[in-house]
Motif scaffolding. Sequence first.
Motif, PDB file in Angstrom:
ATOM      1  N   LEU A 459       2.522  13.622   1.372  1.00 18.14           N
ATOM      2  CA  LEU A 459       3.890  13.202   1.597  1.00 18.14           C
ATOM      3  C   LEU A 459       4.354  12.092   2.574  1.00 18.14           C
ATOM      4  CD1 LEU A 459       6.823  13.333   0.360  1.00 18.14           C
ATOM      5  CD2 LEU A 459       7.246  15.542   1.815  1.00 18.14           C
ATOM      6  N   PHE A 460       3.615  12.386   4.072  1.00 19.22           N
ATOM      7  CA  PHE A 460       3.811  11.317   4.949  1.00 19.22           C
ATOM      8  C   PHE A 460       3.034  10.156   4.681  1.00 19.22           C
ATOM      9  CE2 PHE A 460       1.881   9.319   8.548  1.00 19.22           C
ATOM     10  CZ  PHE A 460       2.813   9.418   9.650  1.00 19.22           C
ATOM     11  N   THR A 461       2.020  10.352   3.928  1.00 20.34           N
ATOM     12  CA  THR A 461       1.122   8.981   3.539  1.00 20.34           C
ATOM     13  C   THR A 461       2.068   8.100   2.588  1.00 20.34           C
ATOM     14  OG1 THR A 461      -1.048  10.045   3.871  1.00 20.34           O
ATOM     15  CG2 THR A 461      -0.938   7.964   2.694  1.00 20.34           C
ATOM     16  N   ALA A 462       2.868   8.843   1.742  1.00 21.60           N
ATOM     17  CA  ALA A 462       3.617   8.072   0.771  1.00 21.60           C
ATOM     18  C   ALA A 462       4.994   7.747   1.322  1.00 21.60           C
ATOM     19  CB  ALA A 462       4.113   9.191  -0.420  1.00 21.60           C
ATOM     20  N   LEU A 463       5.425   8.090   2.191  1.00 19.56           N
ATOM     21  CA  LEU A 463       6.548   7.810   2.854  1.00 19.56           C
ATOM     22  C   LEU A 463       6.198   6.534   3.803  1.00 19.56           C
ATOM     23  CD1 LEU A 463       8.702  10.803   4.422  1.00 19.56           C
ATOM     24  CD2 LEU A 463       9.276   8.896   2.521  1.00 19.56           C
ATOM     25  N   ASP A 464       4.999   6.411   4.321  1.00 22.19           N
ATOM     26  CA  ASP A 464       4.532   5.440   5.277  1.00 22.19           C
ATOM     27  C   ASP A 464       4.288   4.385   4.322  1.00 22.19           C
ATOM     28  OD1 ASP A 464       3.622   4.434   7.920  1.00 22.19           O
ATOM     29  OD2 ASP A 464       1.680   4.310   6.826  1.00 22.19           O
ATOM     30  N   ASP A 465       3.692   4.562   3.078  1.00 26.68           N
ATOM     31  CA  ASP A 465       3.505   3.554   2.304  1.00 26.68           C
ATOM     32  C   ASP A 465       4.660   2.833   1.778  1.00 26.68           C
ATOM     33  OD1 ASP A 465       0.616   3.774   2.735  1.00 26.68           O
ATOM     34  OD2 ASP A 465       0.409   4.738   0.943  1.00 26.68           O
ATOM     35  N   PHE A 466       5.707   3.567   1.411  1.00 29.20           N
ATOM     36  CA  PHE A 466       6.765   3.301   0.414  1.00 29.20           C
ATOM     37  C   PHE A 466       8.107   3.060   1.219  1.00 29.20           C
ATOM     38  CE2 PHE A 466       4.366   5.881  -3.120  1.00 29.20           C
ATOM     39  CZ  PHE A 466       3.702   4.737  -3.017  1.00 29.20           C
ATOM     40  N   GLY A 467       8.455   4.132   2.203  1.00 31.74           N
ATOM     41  CA  GLY A 467       9.400   3.950   3.180  1.00 31.74           C
ATOM     42  C   GLY A 467      10.564   4.786   2.278  1.00 31.74           C
TER      43      GLY A 467
END
Length: 657
Positions: A459-467
């Motif tokens: 989930l962190f990685t997705a937020l970092d990629d997409f915002g």
Amino acid sequence: MQNQMHELAKTLPPPRKQNTACDACRSRKVKCNRVPGQDKCQHCLSKNYPCTHYVQQATSEKKRTTTISRRPRNLSSPSPTSENGLSPPPQQLPAVPHAIPLLVKYGFYPPITLKTPSREVLAYVFAPPENASSTTLYSSWGEQAHQLENETFRAEFALDLVEVFFQIVHTRIPLLNPQKFRTQLQLQPGDPPNTENVLHPALVATVLAWGSKFSEHPLLVADRRRPGGQSQLAKAMIDRARNLAEALKVHRVPSPDHVVIGLLLEPLQSQNPDDPDRFHCFWIGAATRHLLDLQVNHKAVLTTIPDPDARGTMIFAFWMACISDAYGSVYYRHKPVLDDDDYDIDFYTVDPINADGGDSHAPTPDPREQLEFLGYYRAAHALARVARQMSRNLWRPVTDADGVPFDVLYMLTTALSTWRDEYLTVVGVPSNFEGEWDFVSAVSSCASDATYHVMWVVLFTALDDFGVKEINEVTRMNQPISVVQNYQQIDLVMRKVADEALHGALRIAGLAGVLTSNGYLRLDPAVMLVSCIQSGNLLARLGRPEVSNCITGLEQYSYSYEEAGEQAAEMRRTYNQVRAGELELQHMAAVAPRLPYEPQEHGMLVDDPQQHQSPQHQHQSVSPHQQHQSPHLVNGLPSGIQSPDAFGGADYAMYSR
């Protein structure tokens, strides 16, 4: 008559000129001109495109100078012809075994069918490498591999690999009946021939491929004496198991055997996204579709299966496919095959197991029974439903373009927190290992614990990629972030995800340190592999020295999974770049907890990680040496690692533990 035919031939129109244009010029419908002495045509040279002119020219020249004769489709390899132009009978094929490609020799002639005895399947599985010379057939597999020419040795070697499979892999993936499999294998010379109850050739090849990953047989030990320590024979056996499964249409024809083969074949595949032979979730997807075609997802159909063993296998296979499909969709960023309402069957249930163990002579419970009794199936299915929610909301083109909507983000964090409160204390790693744990319980608890915590990392990685969508919209319009509605809540949840992801990555690193120091990852069929990769990448991007545990874990994995060594090296490079001052984060850079670093000190400090830790972030590294001396966990965390509540700062009352 011949003269007339010759005169007639001269009046026919000239043959159509062969198109020798390169692929780039043909697709753009431009003239393909090449200056003599140059490898590229003028168009590709000016555009700096890769040019296939040489290939097209060579192909056209070959077509003009050779005569192509039609042959049966299934004999796609070069076939020798006699003087009269006809193909020789089968007995006239070259006698040298390595002269014919293996798939042709064993996949089509002579044919390997579903009735082929296992002893004949070994001839394909242990055949020499295709690139072997006629004098040293097995030399590339080590100095002892020449023994594979002997049929008796092949049978003994195969039996060793089968036992390794049941000792190591079966305890994690109990899909087979060990006694039934051994009985049907029939590799001993005295075994009577039986064509009615033969094991599926692809199943035999898959079981042997699993065994070759972990066996310490002298032949494989000798093969691993190379840089990196990997076995070329084990790698070839995986390829042959996959090729045999494809040749026998395991991925196309629904059957119980094909379901089991697909579920066992998937974890054998490479985790390297650059590997052309990788099949991320391909075989698990095929097995899942087979289960749906067989209607195993219907309770009414399952009750009609008369054999309890077959029924139990199909139920377990369905839950394994269901859970693996959900987890794999999160790890590899695609939609899951199954939905929550695609099935109505119950969990695999058994009679209550006597926890007191009154009869010491009673048989040991089956791993399936133990896992159900301990609650792992129910907990894994609940987490699988959360994973499906993550996949269906995160891995969408609109999310990639616009960002993660805050309501989706809040829903996912709430779902993960709810699962933690209900299941983690039951199926996760307890505060210490001092109790009497059996192997199944220990391995399963580590896997459940790591699978939950890696969800925060994903989930962190997705937020970092997409915002976050609401913040992205304001940023694109060059407006201050303060105009975002509920910005404080959004910021709070983003910090929550960042802290939970760091906490999860540190916990997985601690578990990896414990397992590595005891040599468990050398014998792990990829149960902890994805968690080590995902968590290690996050720790490396945050500049955390605890990444050393994930790196050493992957290096231990590399004895069985070749690509793990490359991933460990890439992880080390990322860490060093971050310690040198290069920024690795995007949308989450402002909220991610990071350690201070000095740009001039950018070495891989795995021996003394305390040098880079600030007083407010005293999260100690768990080195393998420390864990070897004291492999205990404190308060459910690896020794020296604090909970995310110790970070201080934001108020997380909305996420009550």
